[in-house]
Motif scaffolding. Structure first.
Motif, PDB file in Angstrom:
ATOM      1  N   LEU A 178      -1.878  -1.767   9.971  1.00 46.45           N
ATOM      2  CA  LEU A 178      -1.782  -0.337   9.657  1.00 46.45           C
ATOM      3  C   LEU A 178      -0.698  -0.101   8.597  1.00 46.45           C
ATOM      4  CD1 LEU A 178      -2.154   1.206  13.230  1.00 46.45           C
ATOM      5  CD2 LEU A 178      -3.885   0.938  11.475  1.00 46.45           C
ATOM      6  N   ALA A 179       0.401  -0.879   8.699  1.00 47.80           N
ATOM      7  CA  ALA A 179       1.465  -0.771   7.680  1.00 47.80           C
ATOM      8  C   ALA A 179       0.921  -1.164   6.308  1.00 47.80           C
ATOM      9  CB  ALA A 179       2.641  -1.660   8.068  1.00 47.80           C
ATOM     10  N   LYS A 180       0.056  -2.171   6.303  1.00 44.80           N
ATOM     11  CA  LYS A 180      -0.573  -2.600   5.045  1.00 44.80           C
ATOM     12  C   LYS A 180      -1.414  -1.449   4.465  1.00 44.80           C
ATOM     13  CE  LYS A 180      -4.258  -5.356   4.960  1.00 44.80           C
ATOM     14  NZ  LYS A 180      -5.127  -6.543   5.039  1.00 44.80           N
ATOM     15  N   ALA A 181      -2.160  -0.787   5.338  1.00 46.12           N
ATOM     16  CA  ALA A 181      -3.006   0.332   4.879  1.00 46.12           C
ATOM     17  C   ALA A 181      -2.144   1.461   4.319  1.00 46.12           C
ATOM     18  CB  ALA A 181      -3.868   0.836   6.023  1.00 46.12           C
ATOM     19  N   ILE A 182      -1.005   1.716   4.978  1.00 47.13           N
ATOM     20  CA  ILE A 182      -0.108   2.784   4.505  1.00 47.13           C
ATOM     21  C   ILE A 182       0.506   2.393   3.158  1.00 47.13           C
ATOM     22  CG2 ILE A 182       2.083   3.984   5.003  1.00 47.13           C
ATOM     23  CD1 ILE A 182       1.233   3.739   8.028  1.00 47.13           C
ATOM     24  N   SER A 183       0.893   1.120   3.051  1.00 49.67           N
ATOM     25  CA  SER A 183       1.469   0.626   1.799  1.00 49.67           C
ATOM     26  C   SER A 183       0.469   0.772   0.647  1.00 49.67           C
ATOM     27  CB  SER A 183       1.866  -0.846   1.992  1.00 49.67           C
ATOM     28  OG  SER A 183       2.266  -1.404   0.799  1.00 49.67           O
ATOM     29  N   ILE A 184      -0.798   0.443   0.927  1.00 49.81           N
ATOM     30  CA  ILE A 184      -1.843   0.556  -0.104  1.00 49.81           C
ATOM     31  C   ILE A 184      -2.110   2.027  -0.443  1.00 49.81           C
ATOM     32  CG2 ILE A 184      -4.308   0.162  -0.544  1.00 49.81           C
ATOM     33  CD1 ILE A 184      -4.001  -2.434   1.146  1.00 49.81           C
ATOM     34  N   ALA A 185      -2.078   2.869   0.608  1.00 47.13           N
ATOM     35  CA  ALA A 185      -2.296   4.305   0.368  1.00 47.13           C
ATOM     36  C   ALA A 185      -1.205   4.866  -0.541  1.00 47.13           C
ATOM     37  CB  ALA A 185      -2.324   5.049   1.695  1.00 47.13           C
ATOM     38  N   VAL A 191      -6.713   1.218  -7.894  1.00 47.93           N
ATOM     39  CA  VAL A 191      -6.589   0.362  -6.702  1.00 47.93           C
ATOM     40  C   VAL A 191      -7.506   0.899  -5.599  1.00 47.93           C
ATOM     41  CG1 VAL A 191      -4.215  -0.349  -7.182  1.00 47.93           C
ATOM     42  CG2 VAL A 191      -4.597   1.661  -5.804  1.00 47.93           C
ATOM     43  N   HIS A 192      -8.066  -0.019  -4.843  1.00 45.89           N
ATOM     44  CA  HIS A 192      -8.888   0.379  -3.696  1.00 45.89           C
ATOM     45  C   HIS A 192      -7.956   0.633  -2.517  1.00 45.89           C
ATOM     46  CE1 HIS A 192     -12.873  -1.689  -5.045  1.00 45.89           C
ATOM     47  NE2 HIS A 192     -12.303  -0.995  -5.998  1.00 45.89           N
ATOM     48  N   SER A 193      -8.319   1.593  -1.692  1.00 45.42           N
ATOM     49  CA  SER A 193      -7.488   1.811  -0.502  1.00 45.42           C
ATOM     50  C   SER A 193      -8.369   1.982   0.733  1.00 45.42           C
ATOM     51  CB  SER A 193      -6.591   3.036  -0.690  1.00 45.42           C
ATOM     52  OG  SER A 193      -7.379   4.161  -0.958  1.00 45.42           O
ATOM     53  N   VAL A 248       2.144  -5.232  -1.780  1.00 42.93           N
ATOM     54  CA  VAL A 248       1.818  -4.993  -0.367  1.00 42.93           C
ATOM     55  C   VAL A 248       2.519  -6.008   0.529  1.00 42.93           C
ATOM     56  CG1 VAL A 248      -0.081  -5.010   1.305  1.00 42.93           C
ATOM     57  CG2 VAL A 248      -0.385  -3.897  -0.903  1.00 42.93           C
ATOM     58  N   LYS A 249       2.426  -7.273   0.160  1.00 43.70           N
ATOM     59  CA  LYS A 249       3.008  -8.323   1.001  1.00 43.70           C
ATOM     60  C   LYS A 249       4.537  -8.249   0.994  1.00 43.70           C
ATOM     61  CE  LYS A 249      -0.461 -11.746   1.861  1.00 43.70           C
ATOM     62  NZ  LYS A 249      -1.575 -10.841   1.952  1.00 43.70           N
TER      63      LYS A 249
END
Lengths: 300, 168
Positions: free
Chosen positions: B109-116, B126-128, B77-78
């Motif tokens: 929001l980019a982090k959330a998209i990356s996790i999704a 993985v949790h999203s 993610v990072k």
């Protein structure tokens, strides 16, 4: 040229044992499967150390600031406690009688063998850095006897309740996953009616935990505030540890079971100390000092 | 460059440790701000792709050790966020308020998209974030509000993180 060749072969010779030692170590590691979980273990050991330092610094600053207000509160608390002490002295007499009676009844009911659980007290020093995961980090690890999958309980307001389980262990700190994590599942039953179900979290301590797969016929019997405890069916959690209390219930016509929303027994927002527990030995009734306690009004 | 990457990584890990220990006291509705993300965005925007990605990866690995997330989750993610932000490297002049707010909120929001995107491949492992859940939006707003102050503080010590500093 012969001298150079001799130097090269010398260096080569010295390297061979090192390579062989490394190869044998590698073989040993793979054959014993010691590598499984090792990176995480080393990682949490190293970073857990720094995390403890950060936590200690924060606690020191917060403690110093709070100390002044604390002194004022202490005075008031002292007076209050003195009054309480008097009341408790009277209550203790009644409690002793009840305890003796309870032991007698237990013996009559044939609860001859009970497990005694050894407890390891630990302090929560940190939480997950992200909002996505809800793990907590405690200040005890392998060297204190903590192992992976150990159940974790805590006492609040005189009631003992389930907190979660240990998922990762480092040398001096461990990671626990709380009951409300969405990856946590606990086999439970309603303490009074004995209907069984599976409790899982919703990822946040603010939201209720959900007890699923409860038989539909329980809908007429379930009442607000009913206690839910662990069944002890799994190898992880001991039986009869309080999990939560009924908040509401959903009956869906197209399903054969009902869903019950529970308020966890433990208020996770003010949780500081926990106990990791491990089964120690079997013993006779009457020597179960740490049996999970039930709130007033509930009897077994 | 090594000095700069090392310092960036130390600062990011420090932020992660602070988040896990101290930030509970400043949480809003149980949501803590992601200071390490804000610092990573600033580092990547200021120094370009290499430094941000390397220090993001190393800090992500450290974060994985402190969480029940699978090893490599936060590292991915990072690193991906650092790579994405570094594409904007030098494109805008960062003002005091507006752009830091936008970067902080959009970075979340980019982090959330990356996790999704990760959860598409790894499913339940993985949790999203749920895009309809308040947690994501509170965190985005919180990070956005915190970013101007963090960017200002970091700009005061910009020379320490600058890659050209080592060559001079």
């Amino acid at each position: 040229v012969p001298e150079a060749r001799s130097r090269t072969s010398d260096r080569g010779r010295r390297t061979v044992p090192v390579i062989l030692l490394a190869a044998s170590l590698l073989c040993l590691t793979i054959s014993t499967r010691s590598l499984a979980g090792l990176p995480e273990q080393v990682g949490i050991s190293v970073f857990g150390f720094f995390q403890k330092g950060f936590s200690a610094a924060g606690t020191f600053v917060a403690g110093t600031v709070a100390a002044i207000a604390e002194l004022r509160r202490l005075r008031a608390s002292y007076d209050e406690l003195a009054a309480k002490f008097e009341r408790y002295t009277n209550l203790e007499r009644g409690y002793s009688e009840l305890r003796e009676e309870n032991e007698r009844l237990k013996t009559q009911l044939g609860f001859a063998e009970k497990l005694v659980y050894e407890r390891i007290a630990a302090r929560i020093v940190a939480k997950d850095p992200e909002n996505l995961y809800s793990t907590m980090i405690i200040d005890k690890g392998i060297e204190n006897g903590i192992h992976k999958n150990m159940p974790v309980v805590a006492s609040q307001d005189g009631i003992e309740g389930l907190v979660g389980k240990v998922v990762e262990v480092g040398r001096g700190s461990s990671i626990i996953v709380p009951l409300y994590d969405s990856s946590s599942f606990v086999a439970t039953r309603l303490a009074k009616m004995r209907y069984e179900g599976l409790v899982s979290g919703q990822g946040s301590g603010d939201r209720p935990i959900i007890m699923r797969f409860v038989k539909k016929r329980a809908k007429d019997e379930v009442q607000f505030g009913d206690l839910v405890v662990t069944t002890g069916y799994e190898s992880i959690y001991p039986s009869e540890v309080a999990v939560g209390r009924v908040r509401s219930m959903r009956v869906l016509e197209y399903q054969t079971s009902i869903e019950i929303d529970l308020d966890p027994i433990i208020d996770f927002s003010r949780l500081e100390y926990v106990f990791a527990i491990k089964a120690a030995s079997a013993t006779g009734a009457g020597t179960v000092p740490q049996e999970p306690s039930l709130p007033p009004g509930n009897t077994r | 460059m090594i000095r700069s990457i090392s310092l960036s990584t130390v600062v990011l890990v420090g932020c992660i440790l602070a988040q896990s220990t101290w930030f509970d006291a400043i949480s809003i509705l149980g949501v803590v701000p992601d200071l390490s993300l804000i610092v990573l965005i600033w580092l990547s925007y200021t120094n370009g792709p290499v430094e941000g990605a390397i220090s993001g990866f190393l800090a992500g690995i450290a974060q994985d050790f402190l969480s029940s997330s699978p090893l490599g989750f936060n590292a991915f993610v990072k690193t991906s966020i650092a790579a994405a932000v570094s594409l904007l490297h030098g494109s805008f002049f960062i003002d005091r308020l507006f752009l830091p707010f936008v970067l902080g909120a959009a970075g979340t929001l980019a982090k959330a998209i990356s996790i999704a995107s990760l959860s598409l491949f790894f499913g339940d492992k993985v949790h999203s974030y749920s895009f309809l859940d308040r947690i994501l939006w509170i965190e985005a707003a919180y990070n956005g509000l915190l970013a101007p102050a963090a960017f200002f503080m970091l700009s005061l010590v910009k020379k320490l993180f600058s890659m050209t500093q080592g060559r001079e």
